[in-house]
Design an enzyme around this catalytic site. Structure first.
Site, short mmCIF file in Angstrom:
data_model
loop_
_atom_site.label_atom_id
_atom_site.label_comp_id
_atom_site.label_asym_id
_atom_site.label_seq_id
_atom_site.Cartn_x
_atom_site.Cartn_y
_atom_site.Cartn_z
N THR A 75 1.01 -1.17 -0.03
CA THR A 75 0.06 0.11 -0.16
C THR A 75 1.02 1.18 0.06
O THR A 75 0.65 2.18 -0.73
CB THR A 75 -0.88 0.04 1.21
OG1 THR A 75 -1.67 -1.19 1.09
CG2 THR A 75 -1.86 1.20 1.27
N CYS A 322 -18.35 -4.90 3.12
CA CYS A 322 -19.59 -4.46 3.99
C CYS A 322 -19.51 -2.92 4.13
O CYS A 322 -18.57 -2.47 4.72
CB CYS A 322 -19.58 -5.10 5.33
SG CYS A 322 -21.11 -4.98 6.29
N1 PLP Z 1 -1.97 -4.03 -4.35
C1 PLP Z 1 -2.39 -5.34 -4.43
C2 PLP Z 1 -2.66 -6.16 -5.91
C3 PLP Z 1 -2.78 -6.19 -3.39
O1 PLP Z 1 -3.21 -7.42 -3.56
C4 PLP Z 1 -2.42 -5.73 -1.99
C5 PLP Z 1 -2.80 -6.60 -0.89
O2 PLP Z 1 -3.69 -7.18 -0.85
C6 PLP Z 1 -1.77 -4.36 -1.86
C7 PLP Z 1 -1.53 -3.77 -3.02
C8 PLP Z 1 -1.50 -3.69 -0.54
O3 PLP Z 1 -0.33 -4.53 -0.14
P1 PLP Z 1 0.05 -4.58 1.24
O4 PLP Z 1 -0.99 -5.51 2.08
O5 PLP Z 1 1.41 -4.94 1.56
O6 PLP Z 1 -0.17 -2.99 2.13
#
Ligand code: PLP
Length: 377
Positions: A75, A322
């Site tokens: 993220t 949700c």
């Molecule tokens: N991008 C994608 C495609 C993801 O699947 C995820 C996590 O589910 C993320 C970004 C976020 O990564 P993180 O959980 O390390 O913050």
């Protein structure tokens, strides 16, 4: 083998730590606790480990070591890519409607432009071209989707971006791609590449953003100027070392994992399609990552199905959310043109390197029983 009699089929959510990653981390959770920003022997030891991890990450990502920025996860890497370039250059951010919220919501903070995907989940290249102009500074397209596993044709996308948005950089969220695809070649057309350790057997809360030479990003986290001023904050040395170890194992084993797990996925998907009437598969298997099995069971509410699966020892998930007490269909399925009732009948079974034949056997027994029960037969 999954723990006990549980079939863990939620590897797109997170994966168990590779033993190699755990072993690599332990010394840095113990005696080797130095802060790599210092000057003394303990600090130098930590810094050496950090730079060794950076070399491994660079090699596994097809980058130079100086292009790797360690972050606190996927993220944060997506935020740094989009907000970082936008902060520096302004302009317009463009992304497809099926992106992860880490991209979609970050793009939305700067008024991003969203482009459609086709029924297969692949970005509509004409619509993308139509959304681009000289004012666009960032185009963000994920390499593989987290819900349905669709792989985007990044080379073609980069060509469209070069032609129609000559001032833009291409960012790719390769978080779900890294376990399955050769990111060194497939993400090569992108100037920014995000990954997250916990999706490939590394620890949670650690990731990386490749920022190719010549691309400038403003930091989103300000402070002591670590990571060459691109990401401040004392390094999570154990986490970074663990991520590098997991990267190495993942890359070394990838071809074998894809073949073995792809076979398990096909057995699971084919078995459920044959064994459960009214089952549809989302997306085209030829353009999906090997671990993704995404199915829709006609007339079923996925939330109820997930509870029955959980009771029977199968861990799976759905992309619905949700919101204010109501279950909203997944934005990815909606973007693919799947109607709300259909989308709300979907389940994602995501396999990984630790998935076994026994896991698939359990799911092949439990899912048809649970669907039949919900259908009242
Ligand atoms: N991008 C994608 C495609 C993801 O699947 C995820 C996590 O589910 C993320 C970004 C976020 O990564 P993180 O959980 O390390 O913050």
């Amino acid at each position: 083998m999954s723990p006990g009699s549980i079939a863990y089929l939620d590897n797109a959510a997170t994966t168990p730590l590779h033993p190699e990653a755990l072993a690599a981390m332990l010394p840095f959770l113990g005696d080797r606790f130095g802060n790599p920003s210092g000057v003394h022997a303990m600090a130098r030891d930590a810094r050496a480990a950090l730079e060794e991890a950076r070399d491994v990450a660079a090699d596994c990502l097809g980058a130079r070591p100086g292009e790797v920025v360690f972050t606190g996860g996927g993220t944060e890497a997506d935020n740094l890519a989009i907000t970082g370039v936008h902060g520096r250059c302004g302009g317009t951010v463009v992304c497809p409607a099926s992106e992860h919220h880490a991209v979609l919501h970050t793009a939305a903070t700067v008024g991003g432009r969203v482009v459609p995907v086709g029924p297969d989940g692949i970005v509509d290249l004409d619509a993308l071209a139509g959304a681009l102009d000289d004012d666009v500074t960032v185009v963000s397209v994920m390499l593989a989707n987290n819900e349905v596993g669709t792989i985007q044709p990044l080379g073609q996308i980069a060509e469209v971006v070069r032609t129609h948005a000559p001032n833009a950089v291409l960012h790719t969220d390769a978080v779900q791609a890294f376990p399955w695809l050769d990111v060194t070649s497939l993400a090569a057309p992108a100037q920014l590449v995000a990954v997250s350790a916990h999706k490939f057997g590394g620890p949670k809360g650690v990731g990386a953003l490749v920022v190719r030479d010549g691309v400038d990003v403003d930091p989103v986290i300000h402070g002591g100027g670590q990571e060459r001023d691109r990401r401040s904050g004392t390094h999570n040395v154990a986490g970074i070392v663990g991520m590098a170890a997991a990267m190495r194992v993942t890359v070394d084993m990838r071809a074998r994992t894809v073949e073995r797990v792809g076979g398990l996925r096909d057995r699971l998907a084919d078995g459920l399609i044959a064994g459960v009437p009214g089952t549809r598969e989302t997306g085209d298997r030829r353009t999906k990552v090997a671990g993704n099995c995404h199915l829709r069971f006609e007339g079923i509410e996925s939330e109820a199905l997930l509870i029955l699966l959980d009771d029977a020892g199968v861990c799976a998930s759905a992309g619905s959310a949700c919101t204010s007490g109501a279950i909203e269909p997944s934005h990815v399925l909606t973007a693919m043109g799947i109607d709300a009732a259909d989308a709300l009948s979907s389940v994602r079974l995501s396999l990984g390197p630790t998935t076994t034949d026994d896991d698939v056997d359990l799911a092949l027994k439990v899912v048809p029983e649970a669907v039949a029960r919900l259908r009242g037969r």
